[in-house]
Design a protein around this motif. Structure first.
Motif, PDB file in Angstrom:
ATOM      1  N   GLN A  66       0.845  -1.179   0.000  1.00 22.46           N
ATOM      2  CA  GLN A  66       0.000   0.000   0.000  1.00 22.46           C
ATOM      3  C   GLN A  66       0.890   1.241   0.000  1.00 22.46           C
ATOM      4  OE1 GLN A  66      -3.302  -0.123  -0.060  1.00 22.46           O
ATOM      5  NE2 GLN A  66      -3.732   2.066   0.071  1.00 22.46           N
ATOM      6  N   VAL A  67       0.734   2.074  -0.994  1.00 19.13           N
ATOM      7  CA  VAL A  67       1.518   3.295  -1.083  1.00 19.13           C
ATOM      8  C   VAL A  67       0.937   4.344  -0.140  1.00 19.13           C
ATOM      9  CG1 VAL A  67       2.182   5.190  -2.580  1.00 19.13           C
ATOM     10  CG2 VAL A  67       2.197   2.849  -3.449  1.00 19.13           C
ATOM     11  N   GLN A  68       1.816   5.039   0.535  1.00 24.48           N
ATOM     12  CA  GLN A  68       1.390   6.171   1.367  1.00 24.48           C
ATOM     13  C   GLN A  68       2.087   7.425   0.882  1.00 24.48           C
ATOM     14  OE1 GLN A  68       2.217   5.850   5.567  1.00 24.48           O
ATOM     15  NE2 GLN A  68       0.758   7.455   6.085  1.00 24.48           N
ATOM     16  N   LEU A  69       1.314   8.441   0.583  1.00 23.38           N
ATOM     17  CA  LEU A  69       1.836   9.724   0.128  1.00 23.38           C
ATOM     18  C   LEU A  69       1.637  10.744   1.236  1.00 23.38           C
ATOM     19  CD1 LEU A  69       0.202   9.573  -3.383  1.00 23.38           C
ATOM     20  CD2 LEU A  69       2.660   9.658  -3.010  1.00 23.38           C
ATOM     21  N   VAL A  70       2.698  11.492   1.540  1.00 22.47           N
ATOM     22  CA  VAL A  70       2.615  12.516   2.583  1.00 22.47           C
ATOM     23  C   VAL A  70       3.147  13.824   2.025  1.00 22.47           C
ATOM     24  CG1 VAL A  70       3.310  13.212   4.884  1.00 22.47           C
ATOM     25  CG2 VAL A  70       2.882  10.787   4.398  1.00 22.47           C
ATOM     26  N   GLU A  71       2.278  14.808   1.917  1.00 21.19           N
ATOM     27  CA  GLU A  71       2.663  16.119   1.421  1.00 21.19           C
ATOM     28  C   GLU A  71       2.897  17.070   2.594  1.00 21.19           C
ATOM     29  OE1 GLU A  71      -0.326  14.253  -1.457  1.00 21.19           O
ATOM     30  OE2 GLU A  71      -0.251  14.632   0.681  1.00 21.19           O
ATOM     31  N   SER A  72       3.855  17.966   2.436  1.00 23.03           N
ATOM     32  CA  SER A  72       4.138  18.950   3.484  1.00 23.03           C
ATOM     33  C   SER A  72       4.726  20.197   2.854  1.00 23.03           C
ATOM     34  CB  SER A  72       5.113  18.364   4.512  1.00 23.03           C
ATOM     35  OG  SER A  72       6.346  18.048   3.892  1.00 23.03           O
ATOM     36  N   GLY A  73       4.845  21.246   3.673  1.00 20.28           N
ATOM     37  CA  GLY A  73       5.478  22.468   3.218  1.00 20.28           C
ATOM     38  C   GLY A  73       4.534  23.609   2.918  1.00 20.28           C
ATOM     39  N   GLY A  74       3.236  23.334   2.993  1.00 25.98           N
ATOM     40  CA  GLY A  74       2.276  24.400   2.741  1.00 25.98           C
ATOM     41  C   GLY A  74       2.261  25.423   3.856  1.00 25.98           C
ATOM     42  N   GLY A  75       1.494  26.475   3.650  1.00 27.23           N
ATOM     43  CA  GLY A  75       1.391  27.510   4.665  1.00 27.23           C
ATOM     44  C   GLY A  75       0.756  28.751   4.116  1.00 27.23           C
ATOM     45  N   LEU A  76       0.842  29.805   4.903  1.00 25.02           N
ATOM     46  CA  LEU A  76       0.296  31.103   4.520  1.00 25.02           C
ATOM     47  C   LEU A  76       1.448  31.987   4.047  1.00 25.02           C
ATOM     48  CD1 LEU A  76      -1.969  33.260   4.470  1.00 25.02           C
ATOM     49  CD2 LEU A  76      -1.439  33.713   6.877  1.00 25.02           C
ATOM     50  N   VAL A  77       1.294  32.578   2.880  1.00 27.01           N
ATOM     51  CA  VAL A  77       2.350  33.407   2.313  1.00 27.01           C
ATOM     52  C   VAL A  77       1.711  34.588   1.598  1.00 27.01           C
ATOM     53  CG1 VAL A  77       2.433  32.078   0.156  1.00 27.01           C
ATOM     54  CG2 VAL A  77       4.454  33.348   0.917  1.00 27.01           C
ATOM     55  N   GLN A  78       2.405  35.695   1.568  1.00 33.02           N
ATOM     56  CA  GLN A  78       1.909  36.861   0.847  1.00 33.02           C
ATOM     57  C   GLN A  78       2.132  36.697  -0.654  1.00 33.02           C
ATOM     58  OE1 GLN A  78       3.862  40.270   2.668  1.00 33.02           O
ATOM     59  NE2 GLN A  78       2.057  40.654   3.913  1.00 33.02           N
ATOM     60  N   ALA A  79       1.314  37.357  -1.411  1.00 33.64           N
ATOM     61  CA  ALA A  79       1.480  37.345  -2.862  1.00 33.64           C
ATOM     62  C   ALA A  79       2.892  37.779  -3.220  1.00 33.64           C
ATOM     63  CB  ALA A  79       0.457  38.261  -3.521  1.00 33.64           C
ATOM     64  N   GLY A  80       3.471  37.063  -4.170  1.00 34.50           N
ATOM     65  CA  GLY A  80       4.849  37.328  -4.560  1.00 34.50           C
ATOM     66  C   GLY A  80       5.865  36.484  -3.818  1.00 34.50           C
ATOM     67  N   GLY A  81       5.426  35.808  -2.794  1.00 31.24           N
ATOM     68  CA  GLY A  81       6.319  34.981  -1.997  1.00 31.24           C
ATOM     69  C   GLY A  81       6.560  33.615  -2.605  1.00 31.24           C
ATOM     70  N   SER A  82       7.284  32.786  -1.853  1.00 32.12           N
ATOM     71  CA  SER A  82       7.662  31.462  -2.338  1.00 32.12           C
ATOM     72  C   SER A  82       7.410  30.400  -1.275  1.00 32.12           C
ATOM     73  CB  SER A  82       9.155  31.437  -2.700  1.00 32.12           C
ATOM     74  OG  SER A  82       9.445  32.341  -3.742  1.00 32.12           O
ATOM     75  N   LEU A  83       7.180  29.207  -1.723  1.00 29.25           N
ATOM     76  CA  LEU A  83       7.072  28.027  -0.868  1.00 29.25           C
ATOM     77  C   LEU A  83       7.654  26.845  -1.615  1.00 29.25           C
ATOM     78  CD1 LEU A  83       3.424  28.202   0.583  1.00 29.25           C
ATOM     79  CD2 LEU A  83       5.541  28.431   1.899  1.00 29.25           C
ATOM     80  N   THR A  84       8.144  25.880  -0.863  1.00 28.26           N
ATOM     81  CA  THR A  84       8.562  24.615  -1.453  1.00 28.26           C
ATOM     82  C   THR A  84       7.773  23.491  -0.804  1.00 28.26           C
ATOM     83  OG1 THR A  84      10.806  25.399  -1.891  1.00 28.26           O
ATOM     84  CG2 THR A  84      10.470  23.023  -1.863  1.00 28.26           C
ATOM     85  N   LEU A  85       7.045  22.775  -1.618  1.00 28.80           N
ATOM     86  CA  LEU A  85       6.278  21.634  -1.147  1.00 28.80           C
ATOM     87  C   LEU A  85       7.101  20.363  -1.305  1.00 28.80           C
ATOM     88  CD1 LEU A  85       2.781  22.402  -2.699  1.00 28.80           C
ATOM     89  CD2 LEU A  85       3.811  23.266  -0.586  1.00 28.80           C
ATOM     90  N   THR A  86       6.899  19.446  -0.376  1.00 25.43           N
ATOM     91  CA  THR A  86       7.606  18.172  -0.389  1.00 25.43           C
ATOM     92  C   THR A  86       6.602  17.037  -0.322  1.00 25.43           C
ATOM     93  OG1 THR A  86       9.530  19.130   0.723  1.00 25.43           O
ATOM     94  CG2 THR A  86       9.288  16.744   0.828  1.00 25.43           C
ATOM     95  N   CYS A  87       6.846  16.022  -1.100  1.00 25.40           N
ATOM     96  CA  CYS A  87       6.007  14.827  -1.082  1.00 25.40           C
ATOM     97  C   CYS A  87       6.907  13.618  -0.879  1.00 25.40           C
ATOM     98  CB  CYS A  87       5.242  14.698  -2.380  1.00 25.40           C
ATOM     99  SG  CYS A  87       4.416  13.105  -2.615  1.00 25.40           S
ATOM    100  N   THR A  88       6.660  12.890   0.172  1.00 24.88           N
ATOM    101  CA  THR A  88       7.391  11.651   0.382  1.00 24.88           C
ATOM    102  C   THR A  88       6.423  10.483   0.273  1.00 24.88           C
ATOM    103  OG1 THR A  88       7.077  11.773   2.766  1.00 24.88           O
ATOM    104  CG2 THR A  88       9.092  12.724   1.886  1.00 24.88           C
ATOM    105  N   TYR A  89       6.923   9.361  -0.176  1.00 25.12           N
ATOM    106  CA  TYR A  89       6.041   8.213  -0.368  1.00 25.12           C
ATOM    107  C   TYR A  89       6.728   6.962   0.149  1.00 25.12           C
ATOM    108  CZ  TYR A  89       8.882   8.898  -4.463  1.00 25.12           C
ATOM    109  OH  TYR A  89       9.925   9.188  -5.288  1.00 25.12           O
ATOM    110  N   SER A  90       5.943   6.061   0.604  1.00 24.12           N
ATOM    111  CA  SER A  90       6.446   4.797   1.119  1.00 24.12           C
ATOM    112  C   SER A  90       5.585   3.675   0.583  1.00 24.12           C
ATOM    113  CB  SER A  90       6.422   4.794   2.656  1.00 24.12           C
ATOM    114  OG  SER A  90       5.105   4.971   3.129  1.00 24.12           O
ATOM    115  N   GLY A  91       6.124   2.490   0.616  1.00 24.38           N
ATOM    116  CA  GLY A  91       5.370   1.338   0.167  1.00 24.38           C
ATOM    117  C   GLY A  91       5.629   0.978  -1.273  1.00 24.38           C
ATOM    118  N   ARG A  92       6.276   1.871  -1.993  1.00 24.80           N
ATOM    119  CA  ARG A  92       6.603   1.596  -3.377  1.00 24.80           C
ATOM    120  C   ARG A  92       7.629   2.625  -3.828  1.00 24.80           C
ATOM    121  NH1 ARG A  92       1.735   0.929  -7.579  1.00 24.80           N
ATOM    122  NH2 ARG A  92       1.239  -0.633  -6.011  1.00 24.80           N
ATOM    123  N   THR A  93       8.570   2.201  -4.624  1.00 27.46           N
ATOM    124  CA  THR A  93       9.525   3.176  -5.127  1.00 27.46           C
ATOM    125  C   THR A  93       8.909   3.915  -6.310  1.00 27.46           C
ATOM    126  OG1 THR A  93      10.537   1.606  -6.643  1.00 27.46           O
ATOM    127  CG2 THR A  93      11.470   1.763  -4.436  1.00 27.46           C
TER     128      THR A  93
END
Length: 115
Positions: A1-28
């Protein structure tokens, strides 16, 4: 069973930046093209970006072309989404999956861009 976990979101002002990360387990993921999708309140889930199995090819939705960058690190079972020049219309919950959405969806990570 694959598990996907997303992180890195948040509140940011227009013009700003974010980096989202997705890690997964159970399958390469090395045998799969991977993608990011987003869903705004009251709307369907839409394609944002994808990256090929080798990482050598990427595709983007018109709305994010030139502002977002997708990348992958198969050694870490991780996919990233670098988001620059964020706009209020980028506000949504972001999900990763195979480029066709073939695995079970994770919980997503919320991105809110204030004007």
């Amino acid at each position: 069973q694959v598990q996907l976990v997303e992180s890195g979101g948040g509140l940011v002002q227009a013009g700003g930046s974010l980096t989202l990360t997705c890690t997964y387990s159970g399958r390469t993921s090395s045998g799969w093209a991977m993608g990011w999708f987003r869903q705004a309140p009251g709307k369907g889930r839409l394609f944002v970006a994808s990256i090929s199995r080798s990482g050598g090819s990427t595709e983007y939705a018109d709305a994010v072309e030139g502002r977002f960058t997708i990348s992958r690190d198969d050694a870490k079972n991780t996919v990233y989404l670098q988001m620059n020049s964020l706009k209020p219309e980028d506000t949504a919950k972001y999900y990763c999956n195979t480029d066709r959405g073939g695995w079970s969806w994770g919980q997503g990570t919320q991105v809110i861009v204030s004007s």
